[in-house]
Design an enzyme around this catalytic site. Structure first.
Site, PDB file in Angstrom:
ATOM      1  N   CYS A  78       2.739   0.127  -8.718  1.00 47.92           N
ATOM      2  CA  CYS A  78       3.797   0.711  -7.888  1.00 47.92           C
ATOM      3  C   CYS A  78       5.074   0.888  -8.699  1.00 47.92           C
ATOM      4  O   CYS A  78       5.920   1.705  -8.362  1.00 47.92           O
ATOM      5  CB  CYS A  78       4.054  -0.139  -6.654  1.00 47.92           C
ATOM      6  SG  CYS A  78       4.344  -1.869  -7.019  1.00 47.92           S
TER       7      CYS A  78
ATOM      8  N   GLU B  59       5.787  -3.457   0.937  1.00 46.38           N
ATOM      9  CA  GLU B  59       5.865  -3.080  -0.479  1.00 46.38           C
ATOM     10  C   GLU B  59       5.048  -1.804  -0.629  1.00 46.38           C
ATOM     11  O   GLU B  59       3.823  -1.841  -0.752  1.00 46.38           O
ATOM     12  CB  GLU B  59       5.307  -4.196  -1.374  1.00 46.38           C
ATOM     13  CG  GLU B  59       6.084  -5.500  -1.315  1.00 46.38           C
ATOM     14  CD  GLU B  59       7.436  -5.438  -2.002  1.00 46.38           C
ATOM     15  OE1 GLU B  59       7.752  -4.390  -2.597  1.00 46.38           O
ATOM     16  OE2 GLU B  59       8.175  -6.429  -1.928  1.00 46.38           O
TER      17      GLU B  59
ATOM     18  N   GLY C 206       1.795   2.165   5.272  1.00 51.56           N
ATOM     19  CA  GLY C 206       2.811   1.171   5.600  1.00 51.56           C
ATOM     20  C   GLY C 206       3.596   1.536   6.841  1.00 51.56           C
ATOM     21  O   GLY C 206       3.972   0.655   7.632  1.00 51.56           O
TER      22      GLY C 206
ATOM     23  N   GLY D 224       0.832  -1.206   0.000  1.00 53.10           N
ATOM     24  CA  GLY D 224       0.000   0.000   0.000  1.00 53.10           C
ATOM     25  C   GLY D 224       0.856   1.241   0.000  1.00 53.10           C
ATOM     26  O   GLY D 224       2.029   1.218  -0.400  1.00 53.10           O
ATOM     27  N   SER D 225       0.295   2.322   0.461  1.00 54.49           N
ATOM     28  CA  SER D 225       1.001   3.601   0.462  1.00 54.49           C
ATOM     29  C   SER D 225       2.075   3.627   1.539  1.00 54.49           C
ATOM     30  O   SER D 225       2.015   2.885   2.526  1.00 54.49           O
ATOM     31  CB  SER D 225       0.017   4.749   0.693  1.00 54.49           C
ATOM     32  OG  SER D 225      -0.473   4.714   2.019  1.00 54.49           O
TER      33      SER D 225
END
Length: 509
Positions: free
Chosen positions: A301, A267, A250, A245-246
């Site tokens: 991403c 990630e 995170g 996620g962001s």
């Protein structure tokens, strides 16, 4: 519930989906006592189906069963666990095109990408099957006579996996396939906006476990929001949490997991650059930038967000890039020939428009696109912006098809621009010169976790470890030795003699 009435959406029933679906698979059974939510298609923002989300009580019941099931699963030999994952791969193959269509319908990526995402999980299953016979430890020479040292790898127990909307099932595959062969149970929270994919995937995995008379709680899945994610992060029974996620979200997950001495596999955001040198194959680079910047509507991403061009080829490259952008077909992701589908939600579309205004306020010059498209869906134009590398907005991740273009004079300058952002996921350079390639790959080159040459920043293969540095989180998933994160390492020393020599030559009494 118009989607089920459409002939082209009959595949939903083939995946076991209905007009209303339980969104909690816990203790080997379907249920859900949380709120009822709707899944909508980003193509027209119409409802596909309803889902009854999991509650925290559902989570607690499921987690208790998963913790117990781990004792059974970890006792099964790794190659036998690999056989179960092989069967999961075969079950996914049988539903490949249906699942791919569901990804396109619910997430919004074009059909070839939707099918490719499901194929990625199948590939991970194949990879994990081989890995199940190679979870090798090491034999280490001991300095003491009649002693042997070795490393032994054991399962962690339960692994939590929290995934994002942009890859609603592939990231599960990166984690779950490896975690399962390593002897762990998996607790999965899918993205709140792609619950049908979570349910369809779980039904396939559950069917394989049931066919083999294994506890359904080996794989537990929840549709839900932040309360389920927070429960996973805070749960001391989960030694490893994988979060995608962001960077902002995170960081919160990391703080919660670290506070209980758990491990995190993160990630997070990317802000990826492609450098094009003066000797590059221009046509190859243009095609690569198109896929890297426009694919998945800029919602990977690994999407290319910064294009760094040598000043001598700057205008030539831009002219060619604008021409191919003009040919991009925007539309229904399920229709053949579409290259750019919608953004995932109306909020994503609003963020795109706000981002364009911020770009303009910071001196950006729109060379192509920059607008939303009037329609029922969340469509926007692919956008090229001439921008200073030092503009604050360039340091952030705008999750959409926006490409910042900037020029450079020297390789050193280009690498500095590449490394100047907080994120460090993916990067690529286009050149034919070995001396540039190896500078780029070396300690004074890219600071990213993925460092490519003459290919796009996105579209990674599963055989390598996937992940990035800095604000991208430092996690590594999928191939290489990523499996070690899903196991507990023990260093073992065995004395098979009758004496007790001590290390470092210590004489104690």
């Amino acid at each position: 519930m118009g989607a089920f009435a459409k002939e082209e959406h009959q595949f939903l029933a083939e995946l076991g989906l209905a007009r209303r679906n339980p969104g909690s698979f816990a203790c080997g059974a379907w249920g859900g006592s949380g709120p009822v939510v709707t899944s909508t298609s980003p193509t027209n923002n119409q409802v596909i189906a309803e889902v009854v989300e999991a509650s925290v009580n559902d989570y607690e019941e499921g987690m208790h069963a998963s913790f117990d099931a781990a004792k059974t699963w970890m006792a099964i030999p790794a190659p036998k666990r690999g056989e179960i994952v092989r069967q999961i791969g075969d079950a996914l193959r049988a539903k490949l095109h249906h699942l791919g269509r569901l990804v396109s319908l619910e997430m919004g990526k074009i059909l070839p990408e939707g099918i490719g995402e499901v194929q990625e999980i199948i590939d991970m299953c194949d990879y994990a099957v081989g890995l199940s016979r190679q979870l090798n430890g090491s034999i280490i020479p001991s300095e003491r006579p009649n002693h042997m040292m070795m490393e032994v790898w054991n399962p962690l127990g339960v692994v939590g996996v929290i995934t994002a909307f942009n890859f609603p099932c592939a990231v599960l595959g990166w984690n779950a396939c490896i975690a399962l062969v390593c002897g762990n149970c998996v607790v999965w929270k899918g993205a709140p906006t792609t619950p049908l994919i979570t349910i369809a995937m779980t039904k396939i995995v559950a069917s394989v476990l049931e066919k083999n008379n294994l506890p359904g709680a080996i794989f537990t899945a929840f549709c839900g929001g932040t309360e389920i994610g927070q429960a996973i992060s805070l749960d001391t029974r989960i030694p490893l949490v994988s979060f995608t996620g962001s960077t902002r979200a995170g960081l919160m997950v990391q703080q919660q997991v670290n506070a209980r001495f758990g491990k995190c596999l993160l990630e997070l955001s990317g802000n990826n650059a492609i450098i094009v040198m003066d000797d590059a194959d221009i046509q190859l680079a243009v095609r690569s930038v198109l896929f890297a910047a426009v694919g998945t509507a800029g919602q990977r991403c690994t999407t290319c967000r910064r294009l760094i061009l040598h000043e001598s080829i700057y205008q030539t490259f831009l002219d060619q890039l604008v021409e191919v952008y003009k040919q991009v077909r925007i539309g229904d992701p399920l229709e053949k020939g579409t290259l750019l589908g919608p953004l995932h939600t109306p909020a994503s579309k609003e963020n795109f428009l706000k981002g364009v205004q911020t770009i303009k306020s910071q001196g950006g010059k729109i060379l192509f696109g920059g607008s939303a498209i009037e329609s029922e869906g969340n469509f926007v134009q692919p956008t090229i912006v001439e921008m200073s590398a030092s503009a604050p907005v360039v340091k952030e991740e705008l999750f959409g098809p926006v490409l910042y273009v900037m020029k450079f004079q020297t390789l050193k300058e280009a690498i500095e621009i590449n490394n100047s952002v907080p994120q460090g996921l993916s990067s690529s350079i286009f050149t034919k010169k070995p001396e540039i390639i190896f500078k780029w790959l070396g300690p004074h080159g890219s600071d990213c976790g993925i460092v490519n040459v003459n290919i796009p920043t996105n579209g990674a293969e599963i055989g390598g470890a996937f992940g990035g540095e800095k604000a991208t989180g430092g996690g590594r998933e999928a191939g290489s030795d990523s499996w070690k994160q899903y196991m507990r390492r023990a260093t073992c020393t065995i004395n098979y003699g009758s004496e007790l020599p001590l290390a470092q030559g210590i004489n104690f009494g």
